[in-house]
Design a protein around this motif. Structure first.
Motif, mmCIF file in Angstrom:
data_model
loop_
_atom_site.group_PDB
_atom_site.id
_atom_site.type_symbol
_atom_site.label_atom_id
_atom_site.label_comp_id
_atom_site.label_asym_id
_atom_site.label_seq_id
_atom_site.Cartn_x
_atom_site.Cartn_y
_atom_site.Cartn_z
ATOM 1 N N GLU A 1 -3.042 33.518 -15.808
ATOM 2 C CA GLU A 1 -2.648 34.370 -16.941
ATOM 3 C C GLU A 1 -1.977 35.670 -16.516
ATOM 4 O OE1 GLU A 1 -5.721 34.998 -19.816
ATOM 5 O OE2 GLU A 1 -5.992 32.866 -20.208
ATOM 6 N N ASN A 2 -1.570 35.782 -15.267
ATOM 7 C CA ASN A 2 -0.855 36.980 -14.829
ATOM 8 C C ASN A 2 0.586 36.995 -15.322
ATOM 9 O OD1 ASN A 2 -3.076 37.974 -13.491
ATOM 10 N ND2 ASN A 2 -2.463 37.177 -11.488
ATOM 11 N N VAL A 3 1.097 35.807 -15.646
ATOM 12 C CA VAL A 3 2.489 35.690 -16.066
ATOM 13 C C VAL A 3 2.554 34.940 -17.391
ATOM 14 C CG1 VAL A 3 4.807 34.889 -15.437
ATOM 15 C CG2 VAL A 3 3.204 35.590 -13.642
ATOM 16 N N LEU A 4 3.365 35.459 -18.308
ATOM 17 C CA LEU A 4 3.696 34.764 -19.551
ATOM 18 C C LEU A 4 5.128 34.257 -19.436
ATOM 19 C CD1 LEU A 4 3.079 34.133 -22.641
ATOM 20 C CD2 LEU A 4 4.286 36.282 -23.118
ATOM 21 N N TYR A 5 5.327 32.975 -19.777
ATOM 22 C CA TYR A 5 6.662 32.398 -19.769
ATOM 23 C C TYR A 5 7.124 32.169 -21.202
ATOM 24 C CZ TYR A 5 5.443 31.347 -14.912
ATOM 25 O OH TYR A 5 5.049 31.443 -13.597
ATOM 26 N N SER A 6 8.380 32.467 -21.473
ATOM 27 C CA SER A 6 8.966 32.213 -22.790
ATOM 28 C C SER A 6 10.259 31.435 -22.628
ATOM 29 C CB SER A 6 9.226 33.529 -23.532
ATOM 30 O OG SER A 6 10.069 34.386 -22.776
ATOM 31 N N GLY A 7 10.442 30.436 -23.491
ATOM 32 C CA GLY A 7 11.664 29.635 -23.464
ATOM 33 C C GLY A 7 12.409 29.780 -24.769
ATOM 34 N N GLY A 8 13.731 29.929 -24.695
ATOM 35 C CA GLY A 8 14.492 30.223 -25.905
ATOM 36 C C GLY A 8 15.726 29.362 -26.085
ATOM 37 N N LEU B 1 17.371 30.153 -21.655
ATOM 38 C CA LEU B 1 16.650 30.867 -20.607
ATOM 39 C C LEU B 1 15.147 30.641 -20.687
ATOM 40 C CD1 LEU B 1 18.459 34.317 -20.860
ATOM 41 C CD2 LEU B 1 19.049 32.375 -19.380
ATOM 42 N N ILE B 2 14.517 30.822 -19.524
ATOM 43 C CA ILE B 2 13.071 31.027 -19.444
ATOM 44 C C ILE B 2 12.892 32.410 -18.849
ATOM 45 C CG2 ILE B 2 10.881 30.216 -18.503
ATOM 46 C CD1 ILE B 2 12.363 27.486 -18.013
ATOM 47 N N ILE B 3 12.074 33.233 -19.493
ATOM 48 C CA ILE B 3 11.810 34.580 -18.984
ATOM 49 C C ILE B 3 10.353 34.668 -18.563
ATOM 50 C CG2 ILE B 3 11.751 37.048 -19.540
ATOM 51 C CD1 ILE B 3 14.116 36.653 -21.356
ATOM 52 N N ALA B 4 10.131 35.235 -17.383
ATOM 53 C CA ALA B 4 8.777 35.474 -16.873
ATOM 54 C C ALA B 4 8.415 36.933 -17.115
ATOM 55 C CB ALA B 4 8.708 35.140 -15.389
ATOM 56 N N TRP B 5 7.251 37.130 -17.727
ATOM 57 C CA TRP B 5 6.770 38.473 -18.067
ATOM 58 C C TRP B 5 5.463 38.743 -17.325
ATOM 59 C CZ3 TRP B 5 9.727 40.918 -21.999
ATOM 60 C CH2 TRP B 5 10.571 40.075 -22.729
ATOM 61 N N LYS C 1 17.201 30.463 -14.904
ATOM 62 C CA LYS C 1 18.344 29.762 -15.477
ATOM 63 C C LYS C 1 18.506 28.389 -14.834
ATOM 64 C CE LYS C 1 20.997 33.933 -16.538
ATOM 65 N NZ LYS C 1 22.301 34.629 -16.393
ATOM 66 N N GLY C 2 18.921 27.431 -15.619
ATOM 67 C CA GLY C 2 19.146 26.085 -15.116
ATOM 68 C C GLY C 2 19.513 25.131 -16.230
ATOM 69 N N HIS C 3 18.776 25.212 -17.348
ATOM 70 C CA HIS C 3 19.090 24.350 -18.494
ATOM 71 C C HIS C 3 20.445 24.748 -19.083
ATOM 72 C CE1 HIS C 3 15.389 22.091 -18.648
ATOM 73 N NE2 HIS C 3 14.660 23.188 -18.650
ATOM 74 N N VAL C 4 21.162 23.743 -19.585
ATOM 75 C CA VAL C 4 22.479 24.013 -20.155
ATOM 76 C C VAL C 4 22.449 23.991 -21.681
ATOM 77 C CG1 VAL C 4 23.702 23.176 -18.122
ATOM 78 C CG2 VAL C 4 23.145 21.576 -19.958
ATOM 79 N N LYS C 5 21.280 23.690 -22.242
ATOM 80 C CA LYS C 5 21.068 23.815 -23.682
ATOM 81 C C LYS C 5 19.708 24.450 -23.919
ATOM 82 C CE LYS C 5 24.044 19.963 -25.139
ATOM 83 N NZ LYS C 5 24.118 18.679 -25.912
ATOM 84 N N SER C 6 19.324 24.597 -25.164
ATOM 85 C CA SER C 6 18.097 25.309 -25.531
ATOM 86 C C SER C 6 16.883 24.812 -24.756
ATOM 87 C CB SER C 6 17.819 25.131 -27.022
ATOM 88 O OG SER C 6 18.843 25.685 -27.806
ATOM 89 N N THR C 7 16.039 25.768 -24.332
ATOM 90 C CA THR C 7 14.727 25.434 -23.782
ATOM 91 C C THR C 7 13.773 25.244 -24.957
ATOM 92 O OG1 THR C 7 15.186 26.792 -21.834
ATOM 93 C CG2 THR C 7 12.886 26.179 -22.227
ATOM 94 N N ASP D 1 0.387 25.786 -9.992
ATOM 95 C CA ASP D 1 1.429 26.816 -9.861
ATOM 96 C C ASP D 1 2.808 26.262 -10.184
ATOM 97 O OD1 ASP D 1 1.661 25.175 -7.684
ATOM 98 O OD2 ASP D 1 1.733 26.774 -6.184
ATOM 99 N N LEU D 2 2.839 25.174 -10.946
ATOM 100 C CA LEU D 2 4.097 24.519 -11.303
ATOM 101 C C LEU D 2 4.412 24.788 -12.769
ATOM 102 C CD1 LEU D 2 6.060 22.562 -9.776
ATOM 103 C CD2 LEU D 2 4.852 20.688 -10.919
ATOM 104 N N LEU D 3 5.616 25.320 -13.020
ATOM 105 C CA LEU D 3 6.112 25.527 -14.382
ATOM 106 C C LEU D 3 7.061 24.388 -14.722
ATOM 107 C CD1 LEU D 3 6.713 27.229 -16.979
ATOM 108 C CD2 LEU D 3 8.478 28.395 -15.633
ATOM 109 N N CYS D 4 6.864 23.771 -15.883
ATOM 110 C CA CYS D 4 7.708 22.661 -16.322
ATOM 111 C C CYS D 4 8.370 23.048 -17.642
ATOM 112 C CB CYS D 4 6.894 21.384 -16.521
ATOM 113 S SG CYS D 4 5.775 21.021 -15.160
ATOM 114 N N SER D 5 9.651 22.747 -17.772
ATOM 115 C CA SER D 5 10.385 23.087 -18.986
ATOM 116 C C SER D 5 11.158 21.874 -19.487
ATOM 117 C CB SER D 5 11.342 24.251 -18.721
ATOM 118 O OG SER D 5 12.256 23.935 -17.676
ATOM 119 N N GLY D 6 11.176 21.699 -20.798
ATOM 120 C CA GLY D 6 11.937 20.632 -21.428
ATOM 121 C C GLY D 6 13.032 21.227 -22.288
ATOM 122 N N SER D 7 14.144 20.522 -22.396
ATOM 123 C CA SER D 7 15.319 21.124 -23.004
ATOM 124 C C SER D 7 16.081 20.154 -23.894
ATOM 125 C CB SER D 7 16.256 21.642 -21.897
ATOM 126 O OG SER D 7 17.522 22.015 -22.390
ATOM 127 N N ALA D 8 16.920 20.722 -24.740
ATOM 128 C CA ALA D 8 17.852 19.936 -25.540
ATOM 129 C C ALA D 8 18.912 19.277 -24.668
ATOM 130 C CB ALA D 8 18.511 20.829 -26.594
#
Length: 374
Positions: A256-263, A267-271, A286-292, A300-307
């Motif tokens: 819980e030291n980091v909050l991740y947001s996908g938009g 982008l994914i932003i680490a807070w 940065k990496g996805h070419v459409k919406s996260t 310690d693995l962050l996974c993101s799914g995208s359009a």
């Protein structure tokens, strides 16, 4: 083949090149075909994977082995419209729906019979509705010509979260409200009206009880319970602004030291916490070419799914994030993710293994095994 990318500079954030690339293997071990309906939510609980879909169904799928071989055990048709979110607590499942309702299900497991889900309650409950409809002070303006009681959601319930002790459920909606529910008697405890300026799409709760909401209005808001003349109520602590488009997903790191947001800005932003009441953006990923569209964290693995129809795996080294892999196989936007440690492990004893579950608008659920060298 999709290109791997890393965290980069964004406005006042300083990007760093990340050269951390541990040996990693990944493959899809199973594809569960949907019933001509988009997969809109996933949750793991006990022996089961629960899926919610656009055709009003909740599927209860048993994991027969740790190698993710699945047999369908139970399918339930619920309410009207898509099942937008699922959370699991002990022997209960809470589901959020497009018909403005939250439903509670009991998981019935009997070794002699097929497991099933039994509807326990629909929120707000009949008693909650009856008690509040009689008093005018319990009515709020929904629109210029419409009023409703404060316990009702008046648009799609988009996301749910559960407190760490399993006693409280939090719901957010496209009606811009945050509501808090007792997870045992299902009473609505509180409603924060106009919590955002636009639809709320995501909610997570920290172990200390702070509530984080993400909205189409491009902001993340942090809410904390405190004493007020009316009792304990949630009040706004701070507002986080960095995204250029609406926020679709939130997730905490394991500690819980980091909050991740996908938009929708891709982008994914680490807070990270800058003080007790605020957080600062420390990395833009940065990496996805459409919406996260969705996020999940395992170890310690962050996974993101995208359009863009892919799932990306990220690992942070200090404030720099590397894309370890791009999982390709969906033929539509990846709408939801969940994950767990794969206790069966990889064939190699010197690797850590994880299972990532992805649900897409292509009607498929895919199970991916990830092996990362220690």
């Amino acid at each position: 083949m999709s290109h791997l990318q890393t965290s980069e500079s964004h406005d006042d954030l300083q990007g760093q090149y990340c050269n951390y690339h541990p040996p990693i293997t990944h493959h899809c071990v199973s594809t569960i075909k949907g019933d001509n309906s988009c997969i809109s939510s996933l949750a793991l609980g006990g022996k089961f994977l629960y899926t919610g879909s656009s055709n009003k169904e909740i599927r209860m799928i048993k994991c027969d082995t740790l190698r993710a071989e699945f047999d369908q055990d139970c399918t339930i048709v619920t309410g009207n419209g898509a099942v937008k979110s699922l959370v699991v607590s002990a022997d209960k499942i809470f589901s959020a729906h497009q018909d403005h309702k939250i439903r509670v299900w009991r998981v019935d497991e009997n070794e002699m019979q097929q497991p099933k889900l039994t509807l326990v309650a629909t929120l707000p409950t009949f008693s909650d509705r009856t008690l509040n409809v009689l008093l005018l002070k319990n009515h709020v303006h929904v629109s210029r010509h419409k009023r409703s009681t404060w316990v009702h959601h008046n648009d799609t319930v988009s996301a749910l979260a559960m407190s760490r002790d399993g006693l409280v459920v939090y719901s957010v909606s496209w009606d811009r409200t945050l509501k808090i529910w007792n997870a045992n008697n299902f009473k609505c405890l509180e409603s924060v009206c106009n919590a955002h300026d636009d639809a709320i799409n995501a909610v997570v709760v920290s172990s200390n009880g702070d509530v984080y909401t993400g909205s189409t209005d491009k902001t993340i808001k942090i809410w904390r319970k405190s004493e007020s003349p009316e009792g304990e109520k949630h009040s706004l602590i701070t507002t986080l602004k960095k995204h250029k488009s609406g926020i679709n997903a939130l997730a905490f790191s394991t500690n819980e030291n980091v909050l991740y947001s996908g938009g929708s800005d891709r982008l994914i932003i680490a807070w990270e916490k800058s003080d007790e009441d605020d957080m600062a953006a420390v990395a833009v990923i940065k990496g996805h070419v459409k919406s996260t569209l969705c996020l999940t964290v395992v170890s310690d693995l962050l996974c993101s799914g995208s359009a863009d129809e892919t799932v990306r795996l990220w690992k942070g080294v200090e404030k720099c994030y590397c894309c370890l892999a791009v999982l390709e196989g969906h033929s539509g936007p990846v709408k939801c993710l969940t994950s767990e440690t794969d206790h069966a492990g990889c064939s190699c004893d010197t690797s850590t293994s994880y299972l990532i579950y992805s649900g897409g608008l292509d009607y498929d659920i895919k199970v991916w095994q990830i092996c990362i060298a220690l």
